[in-house]
Design a protein around this motif. Sequence first.
Motif, PDB file in Angstrom:
ATOM      1  N   SER A 186       5.277  43.670  61.981  1.00 23.25           N
ATOM      2  CA  SER A 186       5.802  43.034  60.831  1.00 23.25           C
ATOM      3  C   SER A 186       5.188  42.051  60.063  1.00 23.25           C
ATOM      4  O   SER A 186       5.099  41.217  58.922  1.00 23.25           O
ATOM      5  CB  SER A 186       7.144  42.778  60.952  1.00 23.25           C
ATOM      6  OG  SER A 186       7.559  41.571  60.659  1.00 23.25           O
ATOM      7  N   ARG A 227       3.407  41.311  56.290  1.00 22.02           N
ATOM      8  CA  ARG A 227       3.567  40.220  55.511  1.00 22.02           C
ATOM      9  C   ARG A 227       3.143  39.384  54.961  1.00 22.02           C
ATOM     10  O   ARG A 227       2.870  38.986  53.413  1.00 22.02           O
ATOM     11  CB  ARG A 227       4.544  39.491  55.836  1.00 22.02           C
ATOM     12  CG  ARG A 227       6.428  40.326  56.281  1.00 22.02           C
ATOM     13  CD  ARG A 227       6.908  39.307  56.135  1.00 22.02           C
ATOM     14  NE  ARG A 227       8.994  39.533  56.593  1.00 22.02           N
ATOM     15  CZ  ARG A 227      10.026  39.225  56.697  1.00 22.02           C
ATOM     16  NH1 ARG A 227       9.427  38.180  57.336  1.00 22.02           N
ATOM     17  NH2 ARG A 227      10.454  39.502  57.064  1.00 22.02           N
ATOM     18  N   LYS A 262       0.830  41.830  52.627  1.00 22.20           N
ATOM     19  CA  LYS A 262       1.729  41.547  51.531  1.00 22.20           C
ATOM     20  C   LYS A 262       0.377  41.296  50.203  1.00 22.20           C
ATOM     21  O   LYS A 262       0.972  41.932  48.648  1.00 22.20           O
ATOM     22  CB  LYS A 262       2.761  42.017  51.343  1.00 22.20           C
ATOM     23  CG  LYS A 262       4.237  42.658  52.044  1.00 22.20           C
ATOM     24  CD  LYS A 262       6.234  41.773  51.570  1.00 22.20           C
ATOM     25  CE  LYS A 262       5.936  43.282  51.466  1.00 22.20           C
ATOM     26  NZ  LYS A 262       7.612  42.210  51.823  1.00 22.20           N
TER      27      LYS A 262
END
Length: 111
Positions: free
Chosen positions: A3, A7, A10
């Motif tokens: 994760s 991020r 992104k």
Amino acid sequence: MSSENFRQLKPFFSILLIIATLFSIVFLQMEERRMGYSVLKLTREHKKVWEEKRVKEIALAKITRPQLLDSVAQQKFTLKKVQANQIIHLSGALTEEVDKVVNKGIAKKDL
């Protein structure tokens, strides 16, 4: 993929999406312009062909008018106008059969 890695990527994906959207908008505008030019070209060609057709129809009407045909027939082919004694009048059984055919509405191709 963790994760945390997602991020970090992104912002990169969002910029990539924005750039792809802008490129697609530019591409669609270019295609619209190209199609507009194609339509314009076809419209001009259609008008030109329609004008040629109209000119040819006028020329045909001038060539086939009765006065011109009559004068050409008299001058070039030495034909004369029909006189009253040259007309053949059909009478008798043949005329009655023709009247029957005309009254029944039978076409000429059926005769």
